[in-house]
Design an enzyme around this catalytic site. Structure first.
Site, PDB file in Angstrom:
ATOM      1  N   ALA A 188      16.144  65.804   5.758  1.00 46.47           N
ATOM      2  CA  ALA A 188      16.231  64.880   4.623  1.00 46.47           C
ATOM      3  C   ALA A 188      14.856  64.327   4.259  1.00 46.47           C
ATOM      4  O   ALA A 188      14.518  64.199   3.079  1.00 46.47           O
ATOM      5  CB  ALA A 188      17.190  63.741   4.975  1.00 46.47           C
ATOM      6  N   GLU A 213      16.198  70.627  13.911  1.00 45.08           N
ATOM      7  CA  GLU A 213      17.159  69.572  14.287  1.00 45.08           C
ATOM      8  C   GLU A 213      18.595  70.021  14.034  1.00 45.08           C
ATOM      9  O   GLU A 213      19.512  69.236  14.237  1.00 45.08           O
ATOM     10  CB  GLU A 213      16.872  68.277  13.515  1.00 45.08           C
ATOM     11  CG  GLU A 213      15.835  67.404  14.187  1.00 45.08           C
ATOM     12  CD  GLU A 213      15.694  66.026  13.564  1.00 45.08           C
ATOM     13  OE1 GLU A 213      15.187  65.139  14.249  1.00 45.08           O
ATOM     14  OE2 GLU A 213      16.095  65.837  12.390  1.00 45.08           O
ATOM     15  N   ASN A 262       2.969  70.794  15.595  1.00 41.92           N
ATOM     16  CA  ASN A 262       1.927  69.901  16.100  1.00 41.92           C
ATOM     17  C   ASN A 262       1.347  70.533  17.367  1.00 41.92           C
ATOM     18  O   ASN A 262       1.763  71.626  17.782  1.00 41.92           O
ATOM     19  CB  ASN A 262       2.468  68.472  16.317  1.00 41.92           C
ATOM     20  CG  ASN A 262       3.531  68.416  17.398  1.00 41.92           C
ATOM     21  OD1 ASN A 262       3.604  69.286  18.265  1.00 41.92           O
ATOM     22  ND2 ASN A 262       4.357  67.385  17.353  1.00 41.92           N
ATOM     23  N   GLY A 282       4.657  63.582   9.627  1.00 46.11           N
ATOM     24  CA  GLY A 282       4.630  65.040   9.790  1.00 46.11           C
ATOM     25  C   GLY A 282       5.562  65.727   8.793  1.00 46.11           C
ATOM     26  O   GLY A 282       5.283  66.834   8.325  1.00 46.11           O
ATOM     27  N   ASP A 283       6.654  65.077   8.474  1.00 46.16           N
ATOM     28  CA  ASP A 283       7.578  65.650   7.484  1.00 46.16           C
ATOM     29  C   ASP A 283       6.935  65.670   6.102  1.00 46.16           C
ATOM     30  O   ASP A 283       7.066  66.642   5.357  1.00 46.16           O
ATOM     31  CB  ASP A 283       8.875  64.827   7.441  1.00 46.16           C
ATOM     32  CG  ASP A 283       9.620  64.867   8.761  1.00 46.16           C
ATOM     33  OD1 ASP A 283       9.552  65.917   9.442  1.00 46.16           O
ATOM     34  OD2 ASP A 283      10.261  63.864   9.123  1.00 46.16           O
ATOM     35  N   ALA A 328       1.754  58.144   3.842  1.00 42.65           N
ATOM     36  CA  ALA A 328       3.041  57.835   4.499  1.00 42.65           C
ATOM     37  C   ALA A 328       2.828  57.027   5.773  1.00 42.65           C
ATOM     38  O   ALA A 328       3.625  56.132   6.086  1.00 42.65           O
ATOM     39  CB  ALA A 328       3.784  59.138   4.805  1.00 42.65           C
TER      40      ALA A 328
END
Ligand code: RIB
Length: 287
Positions: free
Chosen positions: A44, A137, A178, A231-232, A262
């Site tokens: 999301a 996920e 990462n 990271g998203d 962010a």
């Protein structure tokens, strides 16, 4: 929205965030945190970031049929993400992430996956014409099926790291990890069909193609308030910039700018910048 069309197959969580207290060690209880709730989930978050940055985005996901679902989907709805492939299951709860954020902006995350662990390949579209973006996920057989059905650009964010079939990484045009995930991937990185991008928090981000470095960028220096979801935003910004035809270095710079913005704000989706903010940030940084 007229930008590149992207299908995100991924997770939806409600993030319950305790911030402002030190991160607990195993067995330790810390008090003094304040509680916030934010929409989250890597799928999301990345879908929202793509939409805010200018993509035309559909999300495939599973939630519970509970009040958390509405809260978790609210910002996606407001940003115009197509949620027609999001189903609410009556016998599972919406995913929840329990997040602790230290005064320095570092975090610890535990996810109770709930409905995110229930997606089946049978429920996916038979073919995927749009660009595809997946994380880990959701069940890996779902990710593998989505990749196998993709006809366009395939991007994988191998977070949180877990078993991933060779066929997926061989097919991927872009893999984002990462430093810890890169270590877990190990020599299999050589099998990646497209670009491998390794992030390092505030350190230099590298893009490799065929084992050769194609670009390296120093992220902007910022004062991090909360790195959750940064990271998203990076992954989404990078994918969008590549789909728009930017070269590797420019795409990394765009993604780093979006992620830096962010990290200066609390929450995952609540912190996500829009296109105008990122463009202004880059103009300021270069001008
Ligand atoms: O990447 C950050 C996300 O990880 C959080 O929003 C949380 O939901 C976990 O999935």
């Amino acid at each position: 929205m007229t930008g590149p069309s992207i299908l995100v197959v991924g997770s939806v969580n409600l993030d319950l965030v305790a911030s402002g207290a030190p991160l607990p060690r195993p067995g330790e209880t810390v008090i003094g945190a304040r509680l916030e709730r934010h929409p989250g989930g890597k799928g999301a978050n990345q879908a929202l970031a793509l939409a805010r940055l200018g993509g035309a985005v559909r999300l495939w996901a599973r939630t519970g049929a509970d009040p958390f679902a509405d809260e978790a989907l609210a910002l996606l709805r407001a940003a115009g993400v197509d949620l027609s492939l999001v189903a609410q299951l009556g016998d599972a709860h919406t995913g929840v992430a329990l997040i602790s954020v230290s005064p320095e902006g570092e975090n610890q995350i535990t996810v109770a996956s709930g409905a995110n662990s229930r997606g089946s390949p049978d429920d996916l579209p038979p073919t995927i014409e749009d660009a595809l973006l997946c994380q880990l996920e959701c069940p890996v057989d779902l990710v593998a099926a989505a990749v196998a059905r993709a006809r366009g650009f395939v991007a994988l964010n191998l977070a949180p790291f877990g078993p991933i079939p060779d066929a997926c990484i061989e097919r991927a045009d872009l893999v984002v990890v990462n430093a810890l995930e890169a270590e877990a991937l190990g020599p299999r990185a050589a099998r990646i069909g497209g670009a491998l991008v390794i992030t390092a928090g505030a350190g230099r981000v590298r893009m490799m193609r065929g084992g050769v470095m194609s670009a390296e960028v120093e992220p902007p220096r910022i004062k991090a308030v909360d790195t959750t979801g940064a990271g998203d935003v990076f992954t989404a910004g990078l994918l969008l910039a590549l789909l728009e035809g930017r070269d590797d270095a420019a795409a990394l710079a765009f993604a780093c700018a979006a992620a830096a913005l962010a990290a200066t704000r609390p929450g995952a989706q609540t912190a996500c910048p829009d296109r105008a903010e990122v463009d202004a940030f880059l103009t300021g940084a270069n001008g």
